[in-house]
Design a protein around this motif. Structure first.
Motif, short mmCIF file in Angstrom:
data_model
loop_
_atom_site.label_atom_id
_atom_site.label_comp_id
_atom_site.label_asym_id
_atom_site.label_seq_id
_atom_site.Cartn_x
_atom_site.Cartn_y
_atom_site.Cartn_z
N ARG A 26 -34.82 -29.19 -38.78
CA ARG A 26 -33.40 -29.53 -38.81
C ARG A 26 -32.65 -28.75 -37.74
O ARG A 26 -32.74 -27.53 -37.67
N ASP A 27 -31.95 -29.50 -36.89
CA ASP A 27 -31.03 -28.92 -35.90
C ASP A 27 -31.73 -27.93 -34.97
O ASP A 27 -31.20 -26.86 -34.66
N LEU A 28 -32.90 -28.30 -34.48
CA LEU A 28 -33.66 -27.43 -33.59
C LEU A 28 -33.10 -27.51 -32.17
O LEU A 28 -32.97 -28.60 -31.60
N SER A 29 -32.76 -26.36 -31.60
CA SER A 29 -32.32 -26.27 -30.22
C SER A 29 -33.15 -25.19 -29.52
O SER A 29 -33.41 -24.13 -30.09
N ILE A 30 -33.56 -25.47 -28.28
CA ILE A 30 -34.41 -24.55 -27.52
C ILE A 30 -33.80 -24.38 -26.14
O ILE A 30 -33.54 -25.36 -25.44
N ARG A 31 -33.62 -23.12 -25.73
CA ARG A 31 -33.04 -22.83 -24.43
C ARG A 31 -33.95 -21.88 -23.65
O ARG A 31 -34.60 -21.01 -24.24
N TYR A 32 -33.95 -22.07 -22.35
CA TYR A 32 -34.60 -21.14 -21.44
C TYR A 32 -33.51 -20.62 -20.50
O TYR A 32 -33.10 -21.33 -19.58
N GLY A 33 -33.04 -19.40 -20.75
CA GLY A 33 -31.91 -18.90 -19.98
C GLY A 33 -30.69 -19.77 -20.23
O GLY A 33 -30.27 -19.99 -21.38
N ALA A 37 -33.33 -27.14 -23.22
CA ALA A 37 -34.42 -28.11 -23.16
C ALA A 37 -34.39 -29.08 -24.33
O ALA A 37 -34.75 -30.25 -24.18
N VAL A 38 -33.98 -28.62 -25.50
CA VAL A 38 -33.92 -29.44 -26.71
C VAL A 38 -32.63 -29.09 -27.44
O VAL A 38 -32.28 -27.91 -27.55
N GLN A 39 -31.94 -30.11 -27.95
CA GLN A 39 -30.70 -29.86 -28.67
C GLN A 39 -30.62 -30.73 -29.91
O GLN A 39 -30.78 -31.96 -29.85
N ASP A 40 -30.42 -30.08 -31.05
CA ASP A 40 -30.18 -30.76 -32.33
C ASP A 40 -31.29 -31.76 -32.67
O ASP A 40 -31.03 -32.90 -33.07
N PHE A 41 -32.52 -31.31 -32.57
CA PHE A 41 -33.69 -32.14 -32.89
C PHE A 41 -33.99 -32.00 -34.38
O PHE A 41 -34.19 -30.89 -34.88
N SER A 42 -34.03 -33.11 -35.10
CA SER A 42 -34.31 -33.09 -36.53
C SER A 42 -35.27 -34.21 -36.90
O SER A 42 -35.12 -35.34 -36.42
N ASP A 75 -39.86 -16.05 -24.12
CA ASP A 75 -38.77 -16.36 -23.19
C ASP A 75 -37.91 -17.51 -23.67
O ASP A 75 -36.83 -17.76 -23.11
N ALA A 76 -38.34 -18.22 -24.69
CA ALA A 76 -37.56 -19.34 -25.24
C ALA A 76 -36.64 -18.85 -26.35
O ALA A 76 -37.06 -18.10 -27.23
N THR A 77 -35.39 -19.28 -26.30
CA THR A 77 -34.44 -18.99 -27.38
C THR A 77 -34.44 -20.19 -28.32
O THR A 77 -34.10 -21.30 -27.92
N VAL A 78 -34.84 -19.94 -29.57
CA VAL A 78 -34.99 -21.02 -30.55
C VAL A 78 -33.97 -20.83 -31.66
O VAL A 78 -33.90 -19.76 -32.27
N GLU A 79 -33.20 -21.87 -31.92
CA GLU A 79 -32.24 -21.85 -33.02
C GLU A 79 -32.44 -23.11 -33.85
O GLU A 79 -32.66 -24.20 -33.30
N ALA A 80 -32.35 -22.98 -35.16
CA ALA A 80 -32.51 -24.14 -36.04
C ALA A 80 -32.00 -23.80 -37.42
O ALA A 80 -31.98 -22.63 -37.83
N LEU A 91 -39.73 -20.38 -38.64
CA LEU A 91 -38.75 -19.58 -37.91
C LEU A 91 -38.97 -18.08 -38.12
O LEU A 91 -38.57 -17.26 -37.29
N ALA A 92 -39.61 -17.73 -39.24
CA ALA A 92 -39.84 -16.32 -39.54
C ALA A 92 -41.06 -15.75 -38.82
O ALA A 92 -41.26 -14.53 -38.83
N ARG A 93 -41.85 -16.61 -38.21
CA ARG A 93 -43.05 -16.13 -37.51
C ARG A 93 -42.65 -15.46 -36.20
O ARG A 93 -41.86 -16.02 -35.43
N PRO A 94 -43.20 -14.28 -35.91
CA PRO A 94 -42.91 -13.64 -34.62
C PRO A 94 -43.55 -14.41 -33.48
O PRO A 94 -44.63 -15.00 -33.62
N ARG A 95 -42.85 -14.46 -32.34
CA ARG A 95 -43.38 -15.13 -31.16
C ARG A 95 -43.83 -14.10 -30.14
O ARG A 95 -43.20 -13.06 -29.97
#
Length: 295
Positions: A26-33, A37-42, A75-80, A91-95
């Motif tokens: 739900r609401d997955l967004s991924i940024r590199y700097g 790259a991905v916004q609001d993917f559900s 290096d990827a910023t992941v929000e969801a 989301l709780a898994r360390p990267r």
């Protein structure tokens, strides 16, 4: 299957997730700097279902699915709001720079040549997976002999009958189609609950692509795995998956049942993808249809 969709024509909110969902994003967004790259993917994938994520190169489809597989680096910023697989909060898994395997998830990559270990034989790679996953009833690993027998059985299941030669071969000694079959055997031999296939047929000709899709769909059903497929080929997705999600510029623009998507598509990008598929009707044209730029 539900998804949050934003199109020029309409906005559709995601429906409540079913209690038995295998995968919930739900609401997955991924940024590199500064680049998104991905916004609001559900999406929601229920056990045993087959979902395709399609779009052109750079649309974000592989990035979204690799986030589910746990293959994004630090290096990827992941929000969801949520990314859950089989009651595990991903989301709780360390990267880290070296990905950690998610139990129950297997991946078939686009290029088997660079995904398989060039030093180990096929037999060594396949038996290592079997010995780590196919535990006996008392929790012990199967013997090397038992694992070798299971490896040969899996090669036969993916259509490789010369098992002794293939088990002794290294990846560079096999053809592209044989390597991809080996990848499918390795992925499914651990009896995953979810198989993620990233462009699994892109390096193969049309006949081999169809054969491998039939094989992968049949074997994933045999082991009870759901299938999440990343692809450019919307025609294959229409035939071999239950549901198709269309991505453009990092966003989901449309989704629907794969079998009827060509008839029900609303977004101009989806209609353009469907129109670009060669058909008997377009065979006599001097030029195949092309897709106009979509904002």
């Amino acid at each position: 299957m539900t998804a949050t969709i934003t199109t020029p024509q309409t906005t559709k909110a995601a429906a409540p997730e079913p209690d038995d969902a295998l995968l919930t994003v739900r609401d997955l967004s991924i940024r590199y700097g500064g680049f998104t790259a991905v916004q609001d993917f559900s999406l929601t994938l229920e056990p045993g279902t087959r979902v395709a994520v399609v779009g052109e190169s750079g649309s974000g489809k592989t990035t979204a699915c690799m986030a589910v597989a746990g293959f994004l680096g630090p290096d990827a910023t992941v929000e969801a709001t949520a990314v859950r697989f089989d009651d595990t909060d991903l989301l709780a898994r360390p990267r880290s720079a070296v990905p950690h395997r998610i139990p129950g998830v297997a991946v078939v990559f686009q290029d088997a040549m660079t995904s398989l270990d060039p030093v180990w034989t096929v037999g060594q790679q396949l038996t290592a997976v079997i010995r780590n996953n196919d535990l006996t009833t008392d929790g012990r690993r199967p013997s090397r002999r038992a694992a070798a027998a299971r490896a040969a059985e899996w090669l036969r299941r993916v259509g490789l009958t010369d098992t002794a030669r293939v088990l002794a071969a290294r990846p560079y000694e096999l053809s592209g189609g044989m390597r991809q079959r080996v990848m499918i055997a390795i992925a499914l031999s651990g009896s995953p609950k979810l198989l993620i296939a990233d462009e699994p047929t892109s390096a193969l000709d049309a006949t081999l692509s169809r054969e491998l899709m039939q094989l992968m769909v049949a074997l994933s059903a045999d082991v009870g795995a759901g299938l999440l497929m990343v692809s450019h080929d919307i025609a294959l997705c229409q035939e071999f998956t239950d549901h198709t999600v269309v991505m453009h510029r990092g966003r989901i623009v449309e989704e629907g049942p794969s079998a009827t998507l060509a008839q029900t598509a609303v977004h101009p990008y989806t209609r353009g993808l469907v129109a670009c598929v060669p058909t008997l009707a377009s065979a006599a044209l001097d030029r195949l249809p092309t897709m106009a730029a979509v904002a």
